[in-house]
Enzyme design. Structure first.
Site, PDB file in Angstrom:
ATOM      1  N   SER A   7      14.190  -9.924   8.739  1.00 29.27           N
ATOM      2  CA  SER A   7      13.917 -11.350   8.879  1.00 29.27           C
ATOM      3  C   SER A   7      14.167 -11.804  10.310  1.00 29.27           C
ATOM      4  O   SER A   7      15.285 -11.680  10.833  1.00 29.27           O
ATOM      5  CB  SER A   7      14.807 -12.159   7.934  1.00 29.27           C
ATOM      6  OG  SER A   7      14.695 -13.541   8.219  1.00 29.27           O
ATOM      7  N   HIS A  32       9.493 -10.294   8.124  1.00 31.57           N
ATOM      8  CA  HIS A  32       9.681 -11.507   7.320  1.00 31.57           C
ATOM      9  C   HIS A  32       9.909 -12.697   8.246  1.00 31.57           C
ATOM     10  O   HIS A  32      10.733 -12.639   9.169  1.00 31.57           O
ATOM     11  CB  HIS A  32      10.896 -11.326   6.405  1.00 31.57           C
ATOM     12  CG  HIS A  32      11.088 -12.426   5.416  1.00 31.57           C
ATOM     13  ND1 HIS A  32      10.422 -12.472   4.215  1.00 31.57           N
ATOM     14  CD2 HIS A  32      11.892 -13.519   5.445  1.00 31.57           C
ATOM     15  CE1 HIS A  32      10.807 -13.542   3.540  1.00 31.57           C
ATOM     16  NE2 HIS A  32      11.686 -14.202   4.277  1.00 31.57           N
ATOM     17  N   MET A  36      10.906 -23.200   8.164  1.00 32.47           N
ATOM     18  CA  MET A  36      11.706 -24.314   7.632  1.00 32.47           C
ATOM     19  C   MET A  36      11.299 -25.616   8.314  1.00 32.47           C
ATOM     20  O   MET A  36      11.031 -25.634   9.516  1.00 32.47           O
ATOM     21  CB  MET A  36      13.191 -24.058   7.862  1.00 32.47           C
ATOM     22  CG  MET A  36      13.685 -22.720   7.344  1.00 32.47           C
ATOM     23  SD  MET A  36      15.450 -22.486   7.658  1.00 32.47           S
ATOM     24  CE  MET A  36      15.641 -20.757   7.246  1.00 32.47           C
ATOM     25  N   HIS A  65       7.457 -16.867   4.600  1.00 29.06           N
ATOM     26  CA  HIS A  65       8.197 -17.573   3.547  1.00 29.06           C
ATOM     27  C   HIS A  65       8.260 -19.057   3.912  1.00 29.06           C
ATOM     28  O   HIS A  65       8.959 -19.457   4.848  1.00 29.06           O
ATOM     29  CB  HIS A  65       9.605 -16.951   3.452  1.00 29.06           C
ATOM     30  CG  HIS A  65      10.534 -17.644   2.540  1.00 29.06           C
ATOM     31  ND1 HIS A  65      11.880 -17.327   2.487  1.00 29.06           N
ATOM     32  CD2 HIS A  65      10.354 -18.632   1.622  1.00 29.06           C
ATOM     33  CE1 HIS A  65      12.475 -18.096   1.588  1.00 29.06           C
ATOM     34  NE2 HIS A  65      11.568 -18.897   1.061  1.00 29.06           N
TER      35      HIS A  65
END
Length: 222
Positions: A7, A32, A36, A65
């Site tokens: 990540s 990854h 946000m 993500h």
């Protein structure tokens, strides 16, 4: 096959290209990227331009993500930037089925994320539509958190649901993953491990990935 997805949340953005290269050389399977927005989670990271830059540095699949509100409007931009997999939170999508279809129509693999307190049953009616389920093993929003032990039961339940579906759905985990917790989540049924701090904050990125890989191999061979 166990996949390891470093990540970038824990990476040094001043040396991002170098660290991505080291992760790739160390045997990473995916990269990854935690997006946000400061609303759905109390932190802000990056958007499509950063994903587009990362795409230039690696041919590994980019696992994006989305920890954001109103994910639908950002599916096309992230796909255009190079996202191979786009995962959205069950908790933030009012019309999850429609969002999943939009991701698949964009050409990306579609995944759904569950926060630690969200029951796996919330995906029962949509499980056959998705390519991946991501179980958060910490609360989303910040790296370096301690693994929540109670999520192991949840991973087991999700594995049972996936097996019953008879579909090839990947089960990913994210949060507090290191050499020790990796063995536990694999036992519970996970086959994609997201690790940030334990890889990018280590003295050697390549050695950290190798150590994590060794732990997964030992467990899968038992």
């Amino acid at each position: 096959m166990i996949r390891i997805a470093p990540s970038l949340l824990a990476a040094d953005f001043g040396h991002l290209a170098k660290q991505i290269s080291e992760a790739e050389q160390g045997g990473a399977d995916w990269i990854h990227l935690d997006v946000m927005d400061g609303h759905f989670v109390p932190n802000i990271t990056f958007g499509p331009p950063l994903v587009r830059s990362v795409r230039k540095y690696t041919k590994l699949p980019l696992d994006v993500h989305l920890m954001i509100e109103d994910a639908d409007k950002f599916i096309a931009p992230f796909r255009a930037a190079g996202a191979d997999i786009i995962t959205v939170h069950q908790e933030s999508c009012l019309h999850l089925y429609r969002t999943i279809q939009a991701i698949k129509e964009s050409g990306s693999k579609a995944g759904v994320v569950l926060n630690p307190a969200t029951p796996v049953d919330t995906l029962k009616s949509i499980i056959e539509e998705i390519d991946l389920v991501l179980i958060m093993t910490v609360e989303p929003g910040f790296g370096g958190q301690q693994f929540i032990q109670s999520t192991l039961q949840k991973i087991q339940e999700m594995r049972e649901m996936i097996n019953l579906s008879k579909k090839e759905i990947l089960l990913e985990v994210d949060g507090g993953i290191d050499r020790d917790t990796a063995a536990d989540v694999i036992d519970a049924g996970a086959n994609v491990l997201v690790a940030g701090t334990s890889i990018f904050k280590a003295d050697s990125i390549q050695a950290a990935i190798s150590s994590l890989r060794t732990a997964t191999k030992k467990r899968t061979q038992q």
